[in-house]
Write a protein that holds these residues in place. Structure first.
Motif, mmCIF file in Angstrom:
data_model
loop_
_atom_site.group_PDB
_atom_site.id
_atom_site.type_symbol
_atom_site.label_atom_id
_atom_site.label_comp_id
_atom_site.label_asym_id
_atom_site.label_seq_id
_atom_site.Cartn_x
_atom_site.Cartn_y
_atom_site.Cartn_z
ATOM 1 N N LYS A 252 0.850 -1.197 0.000
ATOM 2 C CA LYS A 252 0.000 0.000 0.000
ATOM 3 C C LYS A 252 0.879 1.238 0.000
ATOM 4 O O LYS A 252 1.996 1.223 0.512
ATOM 5 N N SER A 253 0.342 2.303 -0.538
ATOM 6 C CA SER A 253 1.089 3.555 -0.556
ATOM 7 C C SER A 253 0.524 4.485 0.504
ATOM 8 O O SER A 253 -0.681 4.498 0.744
ATOM 9 N N ILE A 254 1.398 5.238 1.167
ATOM 10 C CA ILE A 254 0.876 6.162 2.165
ATOM 11 C C ILE A 254 0.543 7.522 1.540
ATOM 12 O O ILE A 254 0.220 8.463 2.239
ATOM 13 N N ASP B 85 -1.816 9.272 -1.805
ATOM 14 C CA ASP B 85 -2.787 8.926 -2.848
ATOM 15 C C ASP B 85 -2.202 9.269 -4.223
ATOM 16 O O ASP B 85 -1.056 9.717 -4.326
ATOM 17 N N VAL C 41 -2.661 4.953 5.786
ATOM 18 C CA VAL C 41 -3.398 3.807 5.260
ATOM 19 C C VAL C 41 -4.707 3.749 6.023
ATOM 20 O O VAL C 41 -4.707 3.655 7.241
ATOM 21 N N THR D 122 -5.108 1.252 -3.443
ATOM 22 C CA THR D 122 -3.732 1.687 -3.219
ATOM 23 C C THR D 122 -3.459 2.084 -1.774
ATOM 24 O O THR D 122 -2.350 1.922 -1.294
ATOM 25 N N TRP D 123 -4.450 2.636 -1.056
ATOM 26 C CA TRP D 123 -4.132 3.083 0.301
ATOM 27 C C TRP D 123 -5.202 2.713 1.337
ATOM 28 O O TRP D 123 -5.266 3.295 2.399
#
Lengths: 200, 248, 231
Positions: free
Chosen positions: B188-190, B192, B200, B211-212
């Motif tokens: 996951k990305s922190i 956007d 998250v 993604t988050w």
């Protein structure tokens, strides 16, 4: 003030010592055959929890901690001191009550010695340490926890009085049924977990 | 019958004997206790990257934990503005040793926000390069905390590990025990898509933004929400440091 | 004269029928948990896994054994007025020893059991056996009684933990036995032989320990009807 009320409600209903942590089960199961005796034991528990909690708080913070009187970490003596305080407090309370109020002694007296080995008392003090309450909060936690335990034992005693007239399989009668009932009550109390006490 | 004198003598002898035995034992075992305590904390840090490294942090022997820490981890401590602190400055904040591993994240949470200090562990072993950050928040009953490992790009999560003080076993405690739930965070990305910091989010009923966002835990909404809140706030504290590191 | 001989025989250190009874009675007809209803609190809280239950059982056997022995050896010199506190201090010392040892050798278990190690002090089995047995019998017999009761308690603990861990997590001692591995939730291709079982989360929650102990009592009394509660 709101914070104290919050802790009281939380310890009485949501983190009930008897039904959420299952502490003090020995006396809870042994003395819950009738509501009358349950009432006496419940009162005694509130009383002793309310007294020992602040004393143990003072001992823990001013004697045992690194910033306390001796400036050394004496936490390994915590268990011994806590149980000694509880045992001596119970005996002291017993003597004082006997001297000044014989009628109260008659209704509470026989339960007091039982309380020393009630894990709810020692458990309460140990939880107080791990939750890092301050003095007033620990008083509130003690009284709330005691009240919650009192409610729980009255409730189970009332159910046990009724269930005597039911057709329970013989081998399950008495003790076995008491366990099942406590489990069901514990499940019911779990539904209180989501409540936010600061909303009161 | 015992006289009062006898009782007092008995009690005195007994208490001094007990105190002697216990203090001897305590001082004798103190070193081991402190070592255990330190190893426990170090294992929790390694747990955040254990899947990437293919190890099981909880069953690693003591020497190996020390070995990994000595050879591949660089410990740093930052203040809230993103400035690197010297060990002496960390000691001044009340942590003997002055290393990131000495910082107690739960103690930090009680200070006013601007005075907090942030531990950071830079893991580098060949191609494996991670930055491990520590966060702290509130669950249902009591505090929860965790270590988050970021990939080289400083925005993708490489692994997480959470712990708690008193969550209910089977419900809130799943944040620690449920490996599958923790695995959701990996990748996951922190941030956007537009590059705004998001943390998250833990979404009850299922994640919508792959993604988050991650799924919540049924029966433990408050604890799971607490994890989301902890990640958003806790990782944001590191914002200034991460920005600096990305620039350099 | 004959009586004195019998008494002498009983007090000598040997292992006969009476001694065996001290060890085996608490396992069945005088079980501390299911018959004497002692030591329930910790039985409930530490039985989510076999490992914790085993550590707890060993700790309790250690404490009951030594507290029984020490109290029995001191029984004639303990002043009556402070009897209870002296007993509690003996127990508390032993429990602190257990706590310090666990912290040194089994730190993970120490962390997980947390306050419940301390609560062994108020585990009524320990205190109950001191009052009922150790204050009236010699050290050797008291030691056997302590071991018997500790083990009787431990067996119930392990039985409850067995049911709870197996059906709650599908594991025993942390090793997967039935049900899918946690990876299955993310990747449904990683299934294995016993994947049809879905974990029953109720078994991990506190109240389930109550149901399991209740069921054990039910089974125990159905098997041994002399224990049935007549009131």
């Amino acid at each position: 003030m709101g914070e104290l009320l919050n802790i009281f409600i939380k310890s009485a209903f949501i983190e009930n010592l008897a039904l959420s942590y299952f502490l003090g089960m020995c006396s809870y199961l042994a003395v819950s055959k009738t509501v009358k005796t349950a009432f006496g034991l419940g009162l005694a528990v509130i009383f002793v929890l309310g007294i020992t909690m602040p004393i143990n708080w003072v001992i823990n913070n001013y004697l045992l901690s690194e910033t306390g009187l001796f400036q050394t970490d004496l936490t390994f003596l915590r268990l011994i001191l806590f149980i000694a305080v509880i045992a001596s407090m119970v005996q002291l309370v017993e003597m004082v009550v006997e001297k000044f109020s014989p009628s109260l002694y008659n209704s509470l007296g026989i339960f007091l010695p039982l309380i020393t080995v009630n894990c709810a008392i020692l458990g309460g003090s140990l939880f107080m340490v791990s939750k890092e309450y301050n003095f007033m909060e620990s008083v509130s936690f003690g009284l709330g926890g005691g009240f919650g335990w009192f409610l729980a034992i009255i409730a189970i005693a009332a159910i046990r009085e009724k269930i005597k007239y039911s057709q329970v399989p013989p081998a399950l009668r008495g003790l076995g049924m008491a366990f099942m009932l406590t489990g069901l009550m514990g499940l019911a109390f779990m539904s209180l977990m989501g409540i936010d006490p600061s909303a009161f | 019958m015992h006289s009062t004198n006898q009782i007092i003598r008995f009690v005195l002898i007994m208490t001094s004997l007990v105190a002697l035995v216990l203090s001897l034992m305590y001082t004798g075992l103190k070193g081991t206790h402190e070592l255990n305590e330190a190893i426990y904390a170090k294992k929790a840090i390694l747990a955040a990257v254990q899947n990437k490294l293919g190890i099981d942090a909880s069953s690693l022997p003591v020497e190996e934990v020390q070995e990994i820490f000595d050879s591949s981890i660089k410990q740093e401590v930052y203040d809230m503005k993103g400035n690197l602190l010297t060990p002496a400055q960390v000691e001044a904040s009340g942590y003997k040793g002055g290393l990131a591993e000495n910082v107690d994240i739960n103690k930090e949470a009680k200070k006013p926000e601007s005075e907090r200090i942030l531990p950071m562990y830079k893991f580098k072993d060949g191609d494996n390069e991670f930055t491990i950050l520590s966060v702290q928040g509130k669950g249902l009953w009591d505090v929860i905390w965790g270590n988050i490992a970021l990939e080289k790009d400083m925005k993708t999560i490489a692994g997480v590990d959470f712990d708690h003080k008193g969550e209910t076993p089977g419900l809130g405690a799943e944040i620690k025990d449920n490996k599958a739930w923790k695995k959701q965070f990996v990748g996951k990305s922190i941030y956007d898509a537009a590059g705004n910091f998001t943390g998250v989010a833990v979404i009850k009923g299922g994640a919508k933004e792959p993604t988050w966002q991650v799924d919540g835990i049924s029966g433990a909404t408050i604890t799971a929400d607490g994890v989301g809140e902890m990640l958003k706030r806790g990782l944001n504290y590191y914002g200034p440091v991460l920005d600096k590191m990305k620039k350099s | 004269m004959a009586q004195a001989q019998v008494a002498a025989k009983q007090s000598s250190i040997g292992f006969g029928k009476a001694e065996r009874k001290l060890l085996t009675d608490p396992l069945d007809s005088n079980n501390p948990v299911t018959v004497q209803v002692l030591g329930i609190c910790s039985a409930l809280a530490v039985t989510t896994g076999m490992k914790n239950a085993l550590v707890m059982a060993i700790a309790v056997v250690f404490v009951t054994m030594f507290s029984n022995m020490i109290t029995s050896a001191l029984r004639n010199s303990i002043p009556k007025a402070v009897r209870m506190i002296v007993q509690l201090i003996i127990i508390a010392t032993l429990v602190t020893i257990v706590e310090l040892t666990l912290k040194a050798v089994a730190f993970d278990s120490y962390k997980q059991l947390s306050v419940f190690i301390g609560l062994i002090i108020t585990n009524c089995i320990v205190m109950g056996r001191l009052e009922a047995f150790a204050m009236a019998n010699g050290p050797y017999k008291s030691m056997l009684d302590g071991i018997g009761n500790g083990v009787g308690y431990g067996i119930i603990l392990l039985m409850v933990a067995f049911v709870r861990e197996l059906f709650g997590k599908g594991e025993l001692f942390g090793a997967k036995i039935i049900g899918n591995t946690p990876e299955y939730l993310l990747d449904t291709t990683t299934t294995w032989g016993l994947g049809w079982y879905a974990n029953n989360n109720l078994m991990v929650l506190f109240p389930s320990a109550m149901f399991v102990i209740g069921a054990i009592i039910w089974a125990h009394r159905a098997w041994n009807p002399s224990l049935v509660d007549v009131s």
